[in-house]
Motif scaffolding. Structure first.
Motif, PDB file in Angstrom:
ATOM      1  N   THR A 204       0.823  -1.218   0.000  1.00 16.90           N
ATOM      2  CA  THR A 204       0.000   0.000   0.000  1.00 16.90           C
ATOM      3  C   THR A 204       0.856   1.266   0.000  1.00 16.90           C
ATOM      4  O   THR A 204       1.958   1.271   0.551  1.00 16.90           O
ATOM      5  CB  THR A 204      -0.954   0.024   1.216  1.00 16.90           C
ATOM      6  OG1 THR A 204      -1.715   1.241   1.184  1.00 16.90           O
ATOM      7  CG2 THR A 204      -0.209  -0.048   2.537  1.00 16.90           C
ATOM      8  N   SER A 205       0.280   2.305  -0.589  1.00 14.61           N
ATOM      9  CA  SER A 205       0.960   3.606  -0.572  1.00 14.61           C
ATOM     10  C   SER A 205       0.713   4.319   0.752  1.00 14.61           C
ATOM     11  O   SER A 205       1.292   5.367   1.010  1.00 14.61           O
ATOM     12  CB  SER A 205       0.452   4.467  -1.734  1.00 14.61           C
ATOM     13  OG  SER A 205      -0.949   4.626  -1.646  1.00 14.61           O
ATOM     14  N   GLY A 206      -0.199   3.754   1.586  1.00 19.62           N
ATOM     15  CA  GLY A 206      -0.398   4.333   2.918  1.00 19.62           C
ATOM     16  C   GLY A 206      -1.797   4.860   3.186  1.00 19.62           C
ATOM     17  O   GLY A 206      -1.961   5.975   3.658  1.00 19.62           O
ATOM     18  N   VAL A 207      -2.808   4.044   2.880  1.00 21.58           N
ATOM     19  CA  VAL A 207      -4.196   4.447   3.137  1.00 21.58           C
ATOM     20  C   VAL A 207      -4.497   4.099   4.604  1.00 21.58           C
ATOM     21  O   VAL A 207      -4.940   2.989   4.926  1.00 21.58           O
ATOM     22  CB  VAL A 207      -5.177   3.719   2.184  1.00 21.58           C
ATOM     23  CG1 VAL A 207      -6.578   4.308   2.308  1.00 21.58           C
ATOM     24  CG2 VAL A 207      -4.690   3.803   0.745  1.00 21.58           C
ATOM     25  N   ILE A 208      -4.218   5.037   5.473  1.00 21.64           N
ATOM     26  CA  ILE A 208      -4.203   4.749   6.917  1.00 21.64           C
ATOM     27  C   ILE A 208      -5.497   4.117   7.452  1.00 21.64           C
ATOM     28  O   ILE A 208      -5.427   3.099   8.157  1.00 21.64           O
ATOM     29  CB  ILE A 208      -3.810   6.023   7.704  1.00 21.64           C
ATOM     30  CG1 ILE A 208      -2.324   6.303   7.433  1.00 21.64           C
ATOM     31  CG2 ILE A 208      -4.068   5.881   9.206  1.00 21.64           C
ATOM     32  CD1 ILE A 208      -1.810   7.578   8.037  1.00 21.64           C
ATOM     33  N   PRO A 209      -6.691   4.648   7.126  1.00 24.25           N
ATOM     34  CA  PRO A 209      -7.901   4.015   7.701  1.00 24.25           C
ATOM     35  C   PRO A 209      -8.050   2.545   7.292  1.00 24.25           C
ATOM     36  O   PRO A 209      -8.566   1.744   8.052  1.00 24.25           O
ATOM     37  CB  PRO A 209      -9.046   4.855   7.120  1.00 24.25           C
ATOM     38  CG  PRO A 209      -8.427   6.113   6.636  1.00 24.25           C
ATOM     39  CD  PRO A 209      -7.012   5.814   6.302  1.00 24.25           C
ATOM     40  N   ARG A 210      -7.575   2.222   6.105  1.00 28.98           N
ATOM     41  CA  ARG A 210      -7.688   0.832   5.646  1.00 28.98           C
ATOM     42  C   ARG A 210      -6.627  -0.059   6.315  1.00 28.98           C
ATOM     43  O   ARG A 210      -6.844  -1.252   6.524  1.00 28.98           O
ATOM     44  CB  ARG A 210      -7.567   0.747   4.119  1.00 28.98           C
ATOM     45  CG  ARG A 210      -8.649   1.539   3.389  1.00 28.98           C
ATOM     46  CD  ARG A 210     -10.021   0.893   3.558  1.00 28.98           C
ATOM     47  NE  ARG A 210     -11.108   1.749   3.128  1.00 28.98           N
ATOM     48  CZ  ARG A 210     -11.583   1.845   1.894  1.00 28.98           C
ATOM     49  NH1 ARG A 210     -11.049   1.110   0.927  1.00 28.98           N
ATOM     50  NH2 ARG A 210     -12.589   2.635   1.615  1.00 28.98           N
ATOM     51  N   ILE A 211      -5.487   0.505   6.657  1.00 29.58           N
ATOM     52  CA  ILE A 211      -4.495  -0.288   7.399  1.00 29.58           C
ATOM     53  C   ILE A 211      -5.069  -0.592   8.782  1.00 29.58           C
ATOM     54  O   ILE A 211      -4.944  -1.706   9.293  1.00 29.58           O
ATOM     55  CB  ILE A 211      -3.139   0.464   7.515  1.00 29.58           C
ATOM     56  CG1 ILE A 211      -2.551   0.710   6.131  1.00 29.58           C
ATOM     57  CG2 ILE A 211      -2.152  -0.334   8.369  1.00 29.58           C
ATOM     58  CD1 ILE A 211      -1.281   1.576   6.131  1.00 29.58           C
ATOM     59  N   GLU A 212      -5.755   0.417   9.344  1.00 29.82           N
ATOM     60  CA  GLU A 212      -6.375   0.203  10.665  1.00 29.82           C
ATOM     61  C   GLU A 212      -7.451  -0.870  10.585  1.00 29.82           C
ATOM     62  O   GLU A 212      -7.587  -1.711  11.470  1.00 29.82           O
ATOM     63  CB  GLU A 212      -6.964   1.527  11.176  1.00 29.82           C
ATOM     64  CG  GLU A 212      -5.864   2.416  11.725  1.00 29.82           C
ATOM     65  CD  GLU A 212      -6.300   3.843  11.989  1.00 29.82           C
ATOM     66  OE1 GLU A 212      -7.294   4.292  11.379  1.00 29.82           O
ATOM     67  OE2 GLU A 212      -5.620   4.513  12.790  1.00 29.82           O
ATOM     68  N   ARG A 213      -8.205  -0.835   9.476  1.00 28.81           N
ATOM     69  CA  ARG A 213      -9.253  -1.852   9.302  1.00 28.81           C
ATOM     70  C   ARG A 213      -8.637  -3.247   9.133  1.00 28.81           C
ATOM     71  O   ARG A 213      -9.120  -4.227   9.698  1.00 28.81           O
ATOM     72  CB  ARG A 213     -10.092  -1.481   8.069  1.00 28.81           C
ATOM     73  CG  ARG A 213     -11.340  -2.288   7.915  1.00 28.81           C
ATOM     74  CD  ARG A 213     -12.220  -1.681   6.832  1.00 28.81           C
ATOM     75  NE  ARG A 213     -13.064  -2.698   6.251  1.00 28.81           N
ATOM     76  CZ  ARG A 213     -13.708  -2.567   5.099  1.00 28.81           C
ATOM     77  NH1 ARG A 213     -13.613  -1.450   4.411  1.00 28.81           N
ATOM     78  NH2 ARG A 213     -14.451  -3.547   4.632  1.00 28.81           N
ATOM     79  N   LEU A 214      -7.545  -3.279   8.387  1.00 27.25           N
ATOM     80  CA  LEU A 214      -6.860  -4.559   8.151  1.00 27.25           C
ATOM     81  C   LEU A 214      -6.388  -5.178   9.466  1.00 27.25           C
ATOM     82  O   LEU A 214      -6.403  -6.392   9.649  1.00 27.25           O
ATOM     83  CB  LEU A 214      -5.663  -4.296   7.227  1.00 27.25           C
ATOM     84  CG  LEU A 214      -5.148  -5.436   6.358  1.00 27.25           C
ATOM     85  CD1 LEU A 214      -6.216  -5.963   5.423  1.00 27.25           C
ATOM     86  CD2 LEU A 214      -3.946  -4.975   5.543  1.00 27.25           C
TER      87      LEU A 214
END
Ligand code: SF4
Length: 360
Positions: A204-214
């Motif tokens: 990922t290029s750094g989609v923070i909310p989606r990293i949190e979801r992951l």
């Protein structure tokens, strides 16, 4: 309406979905397993090749389902065996995926979107704009089409393995902006194709909310972060999503990701002369990622006709040395397919139907 709009496309079916479909045809449950074996394990492309299915069942499949409507329209192989596949989708769009040979092992690099709207200026895909998200079937089928090429002996010169063992979501697109489809495709690739979850990496290029979801998902996914710089203004330019999700926040969430999942992350760092490749840049990077359970992968830039260029080899080695001295595992990624077209999106760009470049 054509078949692709009316018939189920089986390469996008999870096991429970396949079982439900078979049940709806009033067939015995074991048929689902048989079908799954042919489609996902053997990468079969035609019902008539499924020799242990009854003729009647094959006929039913022919009438009521499609394995896949996608086809390989171009392949390009470089001297190290790295092969790019350009795949035409049912709506005429195309995506590319790559089989990489590393120490005689095979890794599949797959795309998650047609184009990408993150718009990194050094990336061929970023230069081509965004068209649409891929479906789970379109993602899984990239792998299956490449595995079918392996089965046909396309890589026998480069490897003794008859299976692709690893998958990286590093092709066209930002996988976390097509979250549900990517996770469903991983489910199929893991459970039905049989690729271990630890051998599948989302980049990922750094989609923070989606990293949190992951992080909240029941499974621990392997994550790679396309970092490229820890200097906010440089990263704003190289990875424009940084203006929304800053590098400081990204590193914080990455740290939490490693602590929560216990997984090591990979920092991808494309080296661009004059932007991020100096010794000071290396020192700043070492300081910023200190204490994060990680591996750093340095990538010599592969020119895509933009203003950027790769630093000299000596500069890359010196950069690597600073990180190694600071105690980080750090590798220099060989630029697979350098003699051909190694940057993501380039094969698609060169195919006739794509009017380019359009910078977004
Ligand atoms: S580098 Fe990745 S995120 Fe950036 S534009 Fe290219 S495909 Fe998109």
């Amino acid at each position: 309406m054509n078949d692709t709009q009316t018939k189920p496309i089986l390469v996008g079916y999870t096991r429970p979905e396949l079982e439900a479909l078979i049940a709806s045809w009033e067939e015995k449950p074991f048929r689902a397993r048989q079908l799954e074996k042919w489609i996902f394990e053997k990468a079969a492309r035609r019902f008539e090749d499924m020799s242990d299915l009854s003729k009647l069942f094959r006929q039913k499949l022919q009438e009521n389902a499609l394995i896949s409507p996608h086809e390989v329209i171009q392949t390009t192989t470089s001297s190290d065996g790295t092969t790019k596949f350009l795949i035409r989708l049912s709506d005429g769009q195309s995506v590319e995926c790559v089989t990489i040979v590393q120490e005689r092992r095979l890794t599949a690099c797959v795309s998650s979107q047609v184009g990408c709207n993150v718009g990194c200026p050094f990336c061929a895909t970023g230069l081509s704009g965004f068209r649409r998200n891929l479906t789970p079937a379109e993602i899984v089928d990239q792998f299956l089409l490449m595995q079918a090429a392996v089965n046909a002996g396309a890589f026998s010169e480069y490897t003794d393995n008859d299976r692709i063992s690893n998958i990286v979501f590093m092709g066209m697109g930002e996988p976390l902006l097509n979250y549900d489809a990517v996770l469903k495709s991983i489910e199929i690739l893991n459970r039905q194709v049989g690729i271990g979850i630890r051998r599948i990496t989302i980049s990922t290029s750094g989609v923070i909310p989606r990293i949190e979801r992951l992080m909240q998902e029941p499974r621990d996914y392997s994550l790679a972060i396309s970092l490229h710089s820890v200097n906010p203004s440089v990263r704003d330019e190289l990875v424009p999503i940084n203006k929304k999700y800053t590098v400081d926040e990204l590193l914080k969430v990455t740290r939490r990701y490693t602590e929560t999942t216990g997984r090591r992350v990979t920092f991808e760092y494309t080296m661009l002369e004059g932007y991020n490749s100096s010794l000071q840049d290396a020192e700043a990077l070492a300081k910023a990622i200190k204490g994060i359970h990680c591996h750093v992968n340095l990538i010599a830039y592969n020119p895509v006709g933009s203003k950027f260029q790769a630093p000299p080899r000596a500069e890359i080695l010196a950069f690597q040395n600073v990180l190694a001295q600071a105690g980080f595992p750090v590798t220099i990624r060989q630029n697979h397919g350098q003699d051909d077209m190694a940057a993501c999106g380039q094969l698609r760009i060169q195919s006739a139907e794509i009017p380019l470049p359009t910078v977004i």
